[in-house]
Design an enzyme around this catalytic site. Structure first.
Site, PDB file in Angstrom:
ATOM      1  CG  HIS A  62      23.528 -35.932  25.995  1.00 23.73           C
ATOM      2  ND1 HIS A  62      22.196 -35.905  25.677  1.00 23.73           N
ATOM      3  CD2 HIS A  62      23.604 -36.520  27.216  1.00 23.73           C
ATOM      4  CE1 HIS A  62      21.514 -36.454  26.673  1.00 23.73           C
ATOM      5  NE2 HIS A  62      22.339 -36.828  27.615  1.00 23.73           N
ATOM      6  CE  LYS A  71      20.050 -39.763  34.866  1.00 24.53           C
ATOM      7  NZ  LYS A  71      19.414 -39.336  33.635  1.00 24.53           N
ATOM      8  CE  LYS A  99      16.664 -35.682  21.929  1.00 28.10           C
ATOM      9  NZ  LYS A  99      16.212 -35.176  23.216  1.00 28.10           N
ATOM     10  CD  GLU A 125      15.209 -39.525  31.460  1.00 24.11           C
ATOM     11  OE1 GLU A 125      15.756 -38.438  31.718  1.00 24.11           O
ATOM     12  OE2 GLU A 125      14.432 -39.685  30.523  1.00 24.11           O
ATOM     13  CG  HIS A 141      19.638 -40.167  23.968  1.00 24.78           C
ATOM     14  ND1 HIS A 141      20.455 -39.299  23.290  1.00 24.78           N
ATOM     15  CD2 HIS A 141      18.800 -39.385  24.697  1.00 24.78           C
ATOM     16  CE1 HIS A 141      20.125 -38.053  23.596  1.00 24.78           C
ATOM     17  NE2 HIS A 141      19.113 -38.072  24.441  1.00 24.78           N
ATOM     18  CG  ASP A 180      12.726 -36.781  25.082  1.00 24.84           C
ATOM     19  OD1 ASP A 180      13.279 -35.805  24.540  1.00 24.84           O
ATOM     20  OD2 ASP A 180      12.786 -37.002  26.304  1.00 24.84           O
ATOM     21  CE  LYS A 196      24.750 -40.020  28.855  1.00 23.93           C
ATOM     22  NZ  LYS A 196      24.374 -39.588  30.185  1.00 23.93           N
TER      23      LYS A 196
END
Ligand code: BG6
Length: 485
Positions: A172, A340, A142, A210, A234, A229, A176
């Protein structure tokens, strides 16, 4: 295990290759999951011999991996697969060197760990040099565009050289373990699936918090912001896995068709409802893990005195279909937050009638899918408190499916390990289709146009907090609250 595959990594000297790609490939080697026949070429523009390149990969791997994961035997097998090919990506006369290395009859997988502006030129030069045959696959990182129109252009350009069945677009998050487990828990457990709709579920939250800031990418990030982003890709992919209809099978086409249907059913955020449904934030100076950190505008590389780019976004949306009508989905993600933490929380409706008077236990069940830290799934249940007192006392207990425990204490694979395996196997089920990308951009574009139309400004929040207070209000005005901070 797939054989006769050549993996060609464009951008082999870049940060992603160093932090994620080579460590993932090495771990697959260590787990004996790479067929002996697989060869790997690193491609970059530096003048390096293969020996120098291999020495450097070793150094970088040792930096990136825990010492306990280092295995000389695995490294020696891995290093024998590696070659370096020097290509200045823009120079078409550099590509015959790659053509000379490729072997007819084998499957080439071109992995683009490069800026997206190079995808088109690289494809064109690969094609001119005769490197692309009907078997060749391409893997794209991406972002695929920054809005619907630009994503269509990228897709059309790549589509000139590769058919859709050979294009692997990475998100990604799909690599997971917990994300794949969402699919299994939903569709292998009747108990869960039969309660998965607006008759039983009160609302759903997705949080991706994050602690990192924008990590030296100010000038890039300032044009992008957290919605593009993190949400466009995601968070919407997570939403699809949670909310899509059961696919007919695990076949990639079936799964991806369901995701597209879901994305098309997302309720649009319009100028009329944007102020009610979206909160944008930007971090100011604060503290993370006891250390002072600067605000977004003071970050290194900051190029102006003010910016209306969001480093945090919280939003409420609905899915306009039979299953989810009326169920709010709350999404939030931000940089420089308190912890996080990535999780999906399903809150069930309370019972229609309470027969246990006087208990102050919150009576709604919750199912929590935790992606990080400590991947796992938790079910919050209400249970009787052990006691012989006359009155029945209730308490909240948690059923815990900890992946680390259930993996026998071994490590949980990194997302890129799974994604490499699937790309090598030639299965697209964990990759994003052209239609998905375009449907998610269409929804995000409408949202962005709406906040522009209403001039929705970013609200400051202290680094190390859970975002601007308006984000609390977004959910609290519906008599609900964010889970976990
Ligand atoms: C990337 C974003 O796609 O995902 C980054 O560009 C972000 O800004 C990262 O930090 C988060 O990934 P993860 O796996 O750490 O949640």
């Amino acid at each position: 295990m797939s054989s006769n595959v050549d993996l060609i990594l464009f951008g082999a000297r870049g940060d992603l290759s160093k932090r994620k790609l080579f460590p993932a490939l090495y771990q697959l080697e260590r787990a004996a999951l790479l067929d002996d026949s697989i060869r790997i070429a690193g491609v970059a523009r530096e003048q390096l011999s293969s020996e120098q390149f291999i020495d450097d990969v070793k150094l970088r791997l040792q930096e990136a991996l825990p010492a306990a994961d280092w295995d000389e035997g695995a490294w020696s097998r891995f290093s024998r697969r590696l070659t370096f090919i020097k290509i200045d990506f823009a120079q078409k006369n550099n590509y015959p060197a790659l053509k000379g290395w490729l072997v007819e009859g084998r499957t080439a997988i071109f992995y683009m760990a490069t800026p997206p502006s190079l995808f088109g030129p690289i494809c064109q030069h690969l094609d001119n040099a005769g490197c692309v045959d009907s078997r060749a696959r391409i893997v794209l990182e991406k972002p695929i565009g920054h809005d619907l129109e630009s994503s269509r252009e990228v897709n059309a350009t790549i589509g000139r050289y590769f058919p859709e069945r050979n294009i692997y677009r990475i998100d990604h998050y799909l690599g997971k373990e917990t994300v794949q487990n969402l699919l299994v828990l939903r569709f292998a457990n009747r108990m869960i699936n039969s309660q998965w709709d607006n008759s039983c579920i009160d609302h759903i939250q997705i949080t991706a918090a994050e602690t990192v800031g924008i990590e030296g990418r100010w000038s890039y990030y300032d044009k992008v912001g957290q919605l593009r982003d993190m949400v466009q890709n995601h968070l919407l992919q997570l939403l699809c896995m949670i909310a899509m209809e059961p696919p007919n099978s695990t076949n990639a086409d079936e799964i991806r068709a369901e995701k597209v249907k879901l994305l098309r059913a997302l309720s649009p955020v319009t100028p009329d409802n944007v102020a009610d449904r979206v909160v944008r934030g930007q971090y100011a100076a604060g503290w993370i893990s006891g250390k002072p950190v600067v605000g977004y505008m003071e970050e290194q590389g900051s190029e102006s005195d003010s910016s209306n780019t969001e480093t945090f976004v919280a939003l409420k949306t609905y899915i306009d279909n039979w299953r989810w009508a009326g169920v709010p989905f709350y999404l939030r993600t931000g940089k420089r937050m308190a912890e996080k933490m990535t999780e999906v929380v399903i809150t069930y409706k309370a019972n229609p009638h309470g027969i246990f008077p006087g208990s102050n236990v919150e009576k709604a069940n919750r199912l929590i899918f935790r992606l990080q830290p400590n991947e796992g799934v938790e079910m919050e249940m209400i249970s009787k408190k052990h006691s012989l007192s006359n009155e029945l006392k209730l308490e909240k207990r948690t059923l815990n499916l900890d992946f680390f425990d259930s993996s026998g204490g071994s490590r949980i694979p990194e997302a890129y390990e799974r994604l490499f395996l699937e790309a090598i196997r030639g299965d697209q089920w964990l990759f994003v289709s052209r239609e998905e990308i375009e449907a998610s951009w269409r929804w995000c574009d409408t949202l962005i146009d709406s906040w522009r139309a209403k001039n929705l400004q970013v609200k400051p929040y202290s680094a190390g907090s859970w975002g601007p207070s308006k984000a609390e209000m977004l959910i609290e005005k519906d008599q609900r609250s964010w889970h976990g901070g």
